[in-house]
Design a protein around this motif. Structure first.
Motif, PDB file in Angstrom:
ATOM      1  N   VAL A 115       0.897  -1.147   0.000  1.00  0.00           N
ATOM      2  CA  VAL A 115       0.000   0.000   0.000  1.00  0.00           C
ATOM      3  C   VAL A 115       0.935   1.197   0.000  1.00  0.00           C
ATOM      4  CG1 VAL A 115      -1.782   1.290   1.223  1.00  0.00           C
ATOM      5  CG2 VAL A 115      -1.815  -1.222   1.250  1.00  0.00           C
ATOM      6  N   GLY A 116       0.894   1.999  -1.068  1.00  0.00           N
ATOM      7  CA  GLY A 116       1.881   3.053  -1.198  1.00  0.00           C
ATOM      8  C   GLY A 116       1.334   4.357  -1.724  1.00  0.00           C
ATOM      9  N   PRO A 123      -3.588   6.036  -0.530  1.00  0.00           N
ATOM     10  CA  PRO A 123      -4.909   5.417  -0.699  1.00  0.00           C
ATOM     11  C   PRO A 123      -5.757   5.466   0.576  1.00  0.00           C
ATOM     12  CG  PRO A 123      -3.131   3.886  -1.263  1.00  0.00           C
ATOM     13  CD  PRO A 123      -2.514   5.061  -0.613  1.00  0.00           C
ATOM     14  N   VAL A 124      -7.044   5.273   0.387  1.00  0.00           N
ATOM     15  CA  VAL A 124      -8.001   5.108   1.484  1.00  0.00           C
ATOM     16  C   VAL A 124      -8.649   3.749   1.284  1.00  0.00           C
ATOM     17  CG1 VAL A 124     -10.122   5.965   2.536  1.00  0.00           C
ATOM     18  CG2 VAL A 124      -8.420   7.583   1.650  1.00  0.00           C
ATOM     19  N   LEU A 125      -8.476   2.870   2.263  1.00  0.00           N
ATOM     20  CA  LEU A 125      -9.019   1.519   2.180  1.00  0.00           C
ATOM     21  C   LEU A 125     -10.210   1.394   3.120  1.00  0.00           C
ATOM     22  CD1 LEU A 125      -5.999   1.286   1.229  1.00  0.00           C
ATOM     23  CD2 LEU A 125      -6.063  -1.046   2.080  1.00  0.00           C
ATOM     24  N   GLY A 126     -11.307   0.862   2.616  1.00  0.00           N
ATOM     25  CA  GLY A 126     -12.495   0.632   3.430  1.00  0.00           C
ATOM     26  C   GLY A 126     -12.331  -0.585   4.314  1.00  0.00           C
ATOM     27  N   ASP A 127     -13.406  -0.982   4.957  1.00  0.00           N
ATOM     28  CA  ASP A 127     -13.407  -2.171   5.812  1.00  0.00           C
ATOM     29  C   ASP A 127     -13.439  -3.436   4.961  1.00  0.00           C
ATOM     30  OD1 ASP A 127     -13.497  -0.558   8.073  1.00  0.00           O
ATOM     31  OD2 ASP A 127     -15.677  -0.737   8.315  1.00  0.00           O
ATOM     32  N   GLY A 139      -1.365   5.185  -4.573  1.00  0.00           N
ATOM     33  CA  GLY A 139      -1.784   6.514  -5.013  1.00  0.00           C
ATOM     34  C   GLY A 139      -3.204   6.878  -4.632  1.00  0.00           C
ATOM     35  N   ARG A 140      -3.804   7.739  -5.462  1.00  0.00           N
ATOM     36  CA  ARG A 140      -5.140   8.245  -5.199  1.00  0.00           C
ATOM     37  C   ARG A 140      -6.164   7.159  -5.498  1.00  0.00           C
ATOM     38  NH1 ARG A 140      -9.243   8.703  -7.400  1.00  0.00           N
ATOM     39  NH2 ARG A 140      -8.347   8.393  -9.453  1.00  0.00           N
ATOM     40  N   CYS A 141      -6.400   6.329  -4.496  1.00  0.00           N
ATOM     41  CA  CYS A 141      -7.365   5.232  -4.619  1.00  0.00           C
ATOM     42  C   CYS A 141      -8.341   5.314  -3.459  1.00  0.00           C
ATOM     43  CB  CYS A 141      -6.661   3.873  -4.533  1.00  0.00           C
ATOM     44  SG  CYS A 141      -5.470   3.524  -5.810  1.00  0.00           S
ATOM     45  N   ARG A 142      -9.588   5.057  -3.758  1.00  0.00           N
ATOM     46  CA  ARG A 142     -10.601   4.839  -2.723  1.00  0.00           C
ATOM     47  C   ARG A 142     -11.094   3.426  -2.947  1.00  0.00           C
ATOM     48  NH1 ARG A 142     -12.011   8.252   0.766  1.00  0.00           N
ATOM     49  NH2 ARG A 142     -11.563  10.445   0.559  1.00  0.00           N
ATOM     50  N   GLY A 152      -1.171 -10.588  -7.679  1.00  0.00           N
ATOM     51  CA  GLY A 152      -0.477  -9.963  -8.789  1.00  0.00           C
ATOM     52  C   GLY A 152      -1.162  -8.756  -9.402  1.00  0.00           C
ATOM     53  N   THR A 153      -2.193  -8.250  -8.776  1.00  0.00           N
ATOM     54  CA  THR A 153      -2.960  -7.129  -9.334  1.00  0.00           C
ATOM     55  C   THR A 153      -2.544  -5.823  -8.671  1.00  0.00           C
ATOM     56  OG1 THR A 153      -4.832  -8.577  -9.780  1.00  0.00           O
ATOM     57  CG2 THR A 153      -5.285  -6.215  -9.695  1.00  0.00           C
ATOM     58  N   GLY A 154      -2.340  -4.805  -9.490  1.00  0.00           N
ATOM     59  CA  GLY A 154      -2.016  -3.484  -8.991  1.00  0.00           C
ATOM     60  C   GLY A 154      -3.147  -2.509  -9.261  1.00  0.00           C
ATOM     61  N   VAL A 155      -3.599  -1.857  -8.214  1.00  0.00           N
ATOM     62  CA  VAL A 155      -4.622  -0.814  -8.330  1.00  0.00           C
ATOM     63  C   VAL A 155      -3.886   0.506  -8.121  1.00  0.00           C
ATOM     64  CG1 VAL A 155      -6.793   0.091  -7.436  1.00  0.00           C
ATOM     65  CG2 VAL A 155      -6.362  -2.382  -7.386  1.00  0.00           C
ATOM     66  N   ILE A 156      -3.744   1.271  -9.182  1.00  0.00           N
ATOM     67  CA  ILE A 156      -2.964   2.506  -9.131  1.00  0.00           C
ATOM     68  C   ILE A 156      -3.846   3.672  -9.552  1.00  0.00           C
ATOM     69  CG2 ILE A 156      -0.907   3.700  -9.981  1.00  0.00           C
ATOM     70  CD1 ILE A 156       0.252   0.872 -10.562  1.00  0.00           C
ATOM     71  N   ASN A 157      -4.036   4.604  -8.625  1.00  0.00           N
ATOM     72  CA  ASN A 157      -4.854   5.800  -8.879  1.00  0.00           C
ATOM     73  C   ASN A 157      -6.235   5.443  -9.429  1.00  0.00           C
ATOM     74  OD1 ASN A 157      -2.756   7.540  -8.054  1.00  0.00           O
ATOM     75  ND2 ASN A 157      -1.850   7.449 -10.084  1.00  0.00           N
ATOM     76  N   ARG A 158      -6.841   4.424  -8.860  1.00  0.00           N
ATOM     77  CA  ARG A 158      -8.178   3.978  -9.284  1.00  0.00           C
ATOM     78  C   ARG A 158      -9.028   3.717  -8.051  1.00  0.00           C
ATOM     79  NH1 ARG A 158      -8.423   0.830 -14.144  1.00  0.00           N
ATOM     80  NH2 ARG A 158     -10.647   0.806 -13.676  1.00  0.00           N
ATOM     81  N   ASP A 159     -10.326   3.756  -8.220  1.00  0.00           N
ATOM     82  CA  ASP A 159     -11.261   3.472  -7.138  1.00  0.00           C
ATOM     83  C   ASP A 159     -11.948   2.135  -7.400  1.00  0.00           C
ATOM     84  OD1 ASP A 159     -10.624   5.985  -6.186  1.00  0.00           O
ATOM     85  OD2 ASP A 159     -12.464   6.927  -6.926  1.00  0.00           O
ATOM     86  N   THR A 160     -12.449   1.535  -6.331  1.00  0.00           N
ATOM     87  CA  THR A 160     -13.295   0.348  -6.475  1.00  0.00           C
ATOM     88  C   THR A 160     -14.602   0.637  -5.735  1.00  0.00           C
ATOM     89  OG1 THR A 160     -12.549  -0.805  -4.471  1.00  0.00           O
ATOM     90  CG2 THR A 160     -11.264  -1.158  -6.490  1.00  0.00           C
TER      91      THR A 160
END
Length: 190
Positions: A115-116, A123-127, A139-142, A152-160
């Protein structure tokens, strides 16, 4: 240093016990210092408790030594200033790198996950977020509640949106699939 450790040990053990009691695979009320995941959490909670409650130069020195011990023993980069959730689980600590981000409760971390920050934005990680081996959130992730990031998956500057599983697609795209059930209950007593 010994007196400082003794002064903060009860609160750190209380925090650790609360965490251990919530993890399904661990026996409630029993801290096993020979379990490397539990010992990793113990060193974090002790260093963070000292830093939270004192913050003077000597306290920072003690917290830093505990952080470095955790890094040397468990291969985890989890600085004492990082505010981890009350309840989280580390499957295998080797190679985990965690930035000063916002972490929700019931977090699950496996080896080599990150987490970087990206350009100073964390990033902001939910529960109920689960990071499987070699995954990253940068980065800028919610990241919405109950998001599982596959191996092996990278979430970079994306939201889910939450309640989903995230997979690596082609050309850096992400594939989001609805969660079939909440995996949090597989890890925690919720």
């Amino acid at each position: 240093m010994r007196r400082r450790l003794e002064r903060h040990l009860p609160r750190a053990l209380e925090r650790l016990a609360h965490c251990i009691d919530q993890v399904r695979m661990w026996q409630p009320g029993q801290f096993n210092y020979l379990n490397s995941s539990q010992y990793c959490l113990y060193l974090y909670f002790l260093s963070n408790t000292i830093w939270r409650e004192e913050r003077g130069d000597e306290a920072v020195g003690a917290a830093t030594r505990l952080f470095l011990l955790n890094k040397a023993l468990n291969g985890i980069d989890l600085f004492y200033e990082i505010e981890m959730p009350e309840v989280f689980f580390i499957g295998h600590s080797v190679g985990i790198v965690l930035a000063k981000a916002t972490y929700g409760n019931y977090l699950v971390l496996y080896q080599n996950c990150t987490v970087g920050k990206n350009h100073g934005v964390a990033p902001v990680l939910g529960d109920g977020v689960i990071l499987y081996p070699n995954s990253a959130i940068i980065g800028r992730c919610r990241i919405g509640d109950n998001t599982t990031v596959s191996q092996g998956t990278g979430v970079i500057n994306r939201d889910t949106p939450g309640d989903c599983m995230v997979f690596a697609g082609t050309a850096g795209a992400l594939v989001l699939k609805p969660a079939t059930h909440s995996l949090v209950a597989d890890f925690f007593r919720v």
